[in-house]
Design an enzyme around this catalytic site. Sequence first.
Site, PDB file in Angstrom:
ATOM      1  N   THR A 278      -4.714  13.221   5.694  1.00 37.93           N
ATOM      2  CA  THR A 278      -3.298  13.398   6.045  1.00 37.93           C
ATOM      3  C   THR A 278      -3.093  14.697   6.841  1.00 37.93           C
ATOM      4  OG1 THR A 278      -2.727  12.215   4.024  1.00 37.93           O
ATOM      5  CG2 THR A 278      -0.955  13.402   5.114  1.00 37.93           C
TER       6      THR A 278
ATOM      7  N   GLN B  74       7.256   3.910   3.740  1.00 33.79           N
ATOM      8  CA  GLN B  74       5.854   3.487   3.829  1.00 33.79           C
ATOM      9  C   GLN B  74       5.712   2.197   4.657  1.00 33.79           C
ATOM     10  OE1 GLN B  74       3.690   5.527   1.619  1.00 33.79           O
ATOM     11  NE2 GLN B  74       2.085   4.788   2.979  1.00 33.79           N
TER      12      GLN B  74
ATOM     13  N   LYS C 155       5.610   3.366   8.280  1.00 35.42           N
ATOM     14  CA  LYS C 155       4.398   4.181   8.496  1.00 35.42           C
ATOM     15  C   LYS C 155       3.180   3.272   8.607  1.00 35.42           C
ATOM     16  CE  LYS C 155       4.108   7.638   5.773  1.00 35.42           C
ATOM     17  NZ  LYS C 155       3.897   8.584   4.675  1.00 35.42           N
TER      18      LYS C 155
ATOM     19  N   GLY D 292      -3.137   8.052  -4.068  1.00 35.48           N
ATOM     20  CA  GLY D 292      -2.569   9.258  -4.671  1.00 35.48           C
ATOM     21  C   GLY D 292      -1.330   9.733  -3.925  1.00 35.48           C
ATOM     22  N   ASP D 293      -0.664  10.705  -4.483  1.00 31.28           N
ATOM     23  CA  ASP D 293       0.465  11.392  -3.828  1.00 31.28           C
ATOM     24  C   ASP D 293       0.622  12.687  -4.636  1.00 31.28           C
ATOM     25  OD1 ASP D 293       2.747  11.029  -1.781  1.00 31.28           O
ATOM     26  OD2 ASP D 293       3.862  11.579  -3.570  1.00 31.28           O
TER      27      ASP D 293
ATOM     28  N   LYS E  37       0.861  -1.180   0.000  1.00 29.68           N
ATOM     29  CA  LYS E  37       0.000   0.000   0.000  1.00 29.68           C
ATOM     30  C   LYS E  37       0.889   1.218   0.000  1.00 29.68           C
ATOM     31  CE  LYS E  37      -4.109   1.873   0.596  1.00 29.68           C
ATOM     32  NZ  LYS E  37      -3.934   2.434  -0.763  1.00 29.68           N
TER      33      LYS E  37
ATOM     34  N   LYS F 177       5.211   1.853  -3.329  1.00 27.78           N
ATOM     35  CA  LYS F 177       5.102   3.216  -3.882  1.00 27.78           C
ATOM     36  C   LYS F 177       5.252   3.122  -5.395  1.00 27.78           C
ATOM     37  CE  LYS F 177       4.539   7.489  -2.528  1.00 27.78           C
ATOM     38  NZ  LYS F 177       3.715   8.018  -1.431  1.00 27.78           N
TER      39      LYS F 177
ATOM     40  N   ASN G 138      -2.883  19.084  -1.204  1.00 31.01           N
ATOM     41  CA  ASN G 138      -3.817  18.327  -0.372  1.00 31.01           C
ATOM     42  C   ASN G 138      -3.439  18.373   1.114  1.00 31.01           C
ATOM     43  OD1 ASN G 138      -4.342  15.629   1.054  1.00 31.01           O
ATOM     44  ND2 ASN G 138      -5.863  15.634  -0.562  1.00 31.01           N
TER      45      ASN G 138
ATOM     46  N   SER H 197      -7.053   5.403   3.932  1.00 31.93           N
ATOM     47  CA  SER H 197      -7.032   4.559   2.727  1.00 31.93           C
ATOM     48  C   SER H 197      -7.383   3.127   3.099  1.00 31.93           C
ATOM     49  CB  SER H 197      -5.643   4.577   2.082  1.00 31.93           C
ATOM     50  OG  SER H 197      -5.537   5.673   1.215  1.00 31.93           O
TER      51      SER H 197
HETATM   52  P1  NDP Z   1       0.155  18.043  -3.823  1.00 28.77           P
HETATM   53  O1  NDP Z   1       0.659  17.758  -5.173  1.00 28.77           O
HETATM   54  O2  NDP Z   1      -1.315  18.122  -3.578  1.00 28.77           O
HETATM   55  O3  NDP Z   1       0.798  19.408  -3.281  1.00 28.77           O
HETATM   56  C1  NDP Z   1       2.174  19.622  -3.141  1.00 28.77           C
HETATM   57  C2  NDP Z   1       2.322  21.112  -2.884  1.00 28.77           C
HETATM   58  O4  NDP Z   1       3.659  21.397  -2.496  1.00 28.77           O
HETATM   59  C3  NDP Z   1       2.012  21.942  -4.116  1.00 28.77           C
HETATM   60  O5  NDP Z   1       1.348  23.113  -3.721  1.00 28.77           O
HETATM   61  C4  NDP Z   1       3.397  22.270  -4.670  1.00 28.77           C
HETATM   62  O6  NDP Z   1       3.469  23.479  -5.401  1.00 28.77           O
HETATM   63  C5  NDP Z   1       4.166  22.419  -3.379  1.00 28.77           C
HETATM   64  N1  NDP Z   1       5.582  22.219  -3.590  1.00 28.77           N
HETATM   65  C6  NDP Z   1       6.159  21.241  -4.313  1.00 28.77           C
HETATM   66  N2  NDP Z   1       7.480  21.382  -4.289  1.00 28.77           N
HETATM   67  C7  NDP Z   1       7.714  22.462  -3.526  1.00 28.77           C
HETATM   68  C8  NDP Z   1       8.899  23.117  -3.106  1.00 28.77           C
HETATM   69  N3  NDP Z   1      10.096  22.666  -3.485  1.00 28.77           N
HETATM   70  N4  NDP Z   1       8.791  24.211  -2.307  1.00 28.77           N
HETATM   71  C9  NDP Z   1       7.574  24.655  -1.931  1.00 28.77           C
HETATM   72  N5  NDP Z   1       6.433  24.086  -2.284  1.00 28.77           N
HETATM   73  C10 NDP Z   1       6.504  23.001  -3.078  1.00 28.77           C
HETATM   74  O7  NDP Z   1       0.819  16.939  -2.864  1.00 28.77           O
HETATM   75  P2  NDP Z   1       0.325  16.451  -1.450  1.00 28.77           P
HETATM   76  O8  NDP Z   1      -0.142  17.598  -0.645  1.00 28.77           O
HETATM   77  O9  NDP Z   1      -0.549  15.275  -1.629  1.00 28.77           O
HETATM   78  O10 NDP Z   1       1.697  15.880  -0.852  1.00 28.77           O
HETATM   79  C11 NDP Z   1       2.636  16.714  -0.196  1.00 28.77           C
HETATM   80  C12 NDP Z   1       3.622  15.841   0.567  1.00 28.77           C
HETATM   81  O11 NDP Z   1       2.908  15.019   1.507  1.00 28.77           O
HETATM   82  C13 NDP Z   1       4.445  14.870  -0.279  1.00 28.77           C
HETATM   83  O12 NDP Z   1       5.708  14.698   0.334  1.00 28.77           O
HETATM   84  C14 NDP Z   1       3.659  13.561  -0.157  1.00 28.77           C
HETATM   85  O13 NDP Z   1       4.476  12.423  -0.392  1.00 28.77           O
HETATM   86  C15 NDP Z   1       3.235  13.645   1.306  1.00 28.77           C
HETATM   87  N6  NDP Z   1       2.094  12.819   1.657  1.00 28.77           N
HETATM   88  C16 NDP Z   1       0.875  12.984   1.028  1.00 28.77           C
HETATM   89  C17 NDP Z   1      -0.198  12.217   1.403  1.00 28.77           C
HETATM   90  C18 NDP Z   1      -1.559  12.451   0.841  1.00 28.77           C
HETATM   91  O14 NDP Z   1      -2.530  11.885   1.402  1.00 28.77           O
HETATM   92  N7  NDP Z   1      -1.727  13.247  -0.191  1.00 28.77           N
HETATM   93  C19 NDP Z   1      -0.058  11.153   2.414  1.00 28.77           C
HETATM   94  C20 NDP Z   1       1.213  11.135   3.083  1.00 28.77           C
HETATM   95  C21 NDP Z   1       2.252  11.913   2.674  1.00 28.77           C
HETATM   96  P3  NDP Z   1       2.863  23.657  -6.887  1.00 28.77           P
HETATM   97  O15 NDP Z   1       1.401  23.927  -6.645  1.00 28.77           O
HETATM   98  O16 NDP Z   1       3.600  24.799  -7.454  1.00 28.77           O
HETATM   99  O17 NDP Z   1       3.123  22.359  -7.590  1.00 28.77           O
END
Ligand code: NDP
Length: 451
Positions: free
Chosen positions: A209, A111, A114, A165-166, A90, A126, A241, A384
Amino acid sequence: MSISNETIEKIRRSNCATDDTFFQAVEEVLESIKPVLDSDPIYERHSIVDRLTTPDREFKFKVVWMDDNQNIQVNTGYRVQFNNALGPYKGGLRFHPSVNSGILKFLGFEQIFKNSLTGLPIGGGKGGSDFDPKGKSDFEIMKFCSSFMTELHKYIGPRIDVPAGDIGVGAREIGYLFGEYKKITSSYEGILTGKPYMFGGSLMRPEATGYGCVYFTDEMLKFAGKDGFKDRICTVSGAGNVALHTIEKLYALGAKPVTCTDSRGTIYDSRGVNLELLKELKLVRRASLEEYCTVHSEAIYTKVEDYPQGGHEVWNIPCDCAFPSATQNELTKVDAQNLVDNGCISVSEGANMPSTPTAIQIIQDNGVLFAPAKAANAGGVAVSEFEMSQNASMTKWTYEKVDKMLEQTMRAICKRVHLTAEEYGVAGNYVDGANIAGFKKVADAMIAEGI
Ligand code: NDP
């Protein structure tokens, strides 16, 4: 058994030199679990370290699709099935140009621990692609997802491997992937989580999350004898997200979140960020954060390139609690020192491995509470798994039920991590507590299942 340089070198030799984020994650875990390995020879006898740091299998495949100008495009797709000692593989799918097998091995490895910490029956994996969804039309996203699934469907299944998703993969992409799977297999099964509610998604998955990270931090503050979130100034990075739902729950608990970031810059709004506007900009219009200031001219927008190298504007803004929620290694030693100097009391990782090892050292050495990603952001994978349970039993749970189960899960993880750290003589060290608690459960299952 202690972790020798030889062990680390062996892991480096059997992977690519460019897998640096994977080595970073492995070294952190191995350092934490030394006392467990030293106290019981059974783990060495069963070669648990070697077995746990080697994925069960890795798939790499070609994804060919046609863009809106009738040009044929080629990307690379991946799925890493790391460890299924506790349940089906997962872990999410990431669509981002930076994706390669090293990044996915790092994420898949994390993962495992976690998923173990959640106490739920799920293993670690992943996947993803170097495809960049930015600037693509809906139709192009659909074409890419369809082509990606024509290969991925061979490796997944409700009892085998259930991706989610991610970064770059939200409900829209999951919907297209699910539709293609259904078409190819004529089967309507829960092979993906994070689906829209109307066809099998769980309520609360999008929020899970971010909300979970805030629940975890609230519990951690209580264990440290500190009051909860009321009136606390919080800084959050990211505007996706995880970040947006962290901001939402912080407001619900009485805190004032004042920042968010995207890949181009940082917004600082000292009155508290306007969440409705952020959702409109990032979730609906997929626009740049810079536009926030056209509505709120008092807010400050700083472009990434206008901030000195080695640090990030968002971590230089005074706060009580920090939530790095964008991407890996986004909080450096310069940032950690700024947080400490500005009186921050807690740092909670919403993103996966957003803090560099040196940053974590500085944070912990200065008595700032630190919640590592594998514990603090486990809420997404927990919900999930709730989605998998609902799909398997053909039921739908209410929002209140899922939220309550999420909150209980996150508070229970926090307690487990806290007590494990105490048991191993590193009270308050949530990195070691999480690594040890996560490791023991998986390792004991691997031993019980034989080789
Ligand atoms: P999203 O794609 O929804 O959002 C990522 C955000 O971070 C975007 O706004 C992006 O900007 C911004 N971003 C990316 N790179 C940078 C950077 N270098 N500096 C500043 N901002 C940046 O992803 P998620 O919110 O889903 O995921 C974020 C993190 O959380 C990841 O590490 C993911 O692996 C982790 N995660 C997510 C889960 C989930 O349920 N979604 C679960 C567990 C972990 P822009 O809009 O310009 O692309």
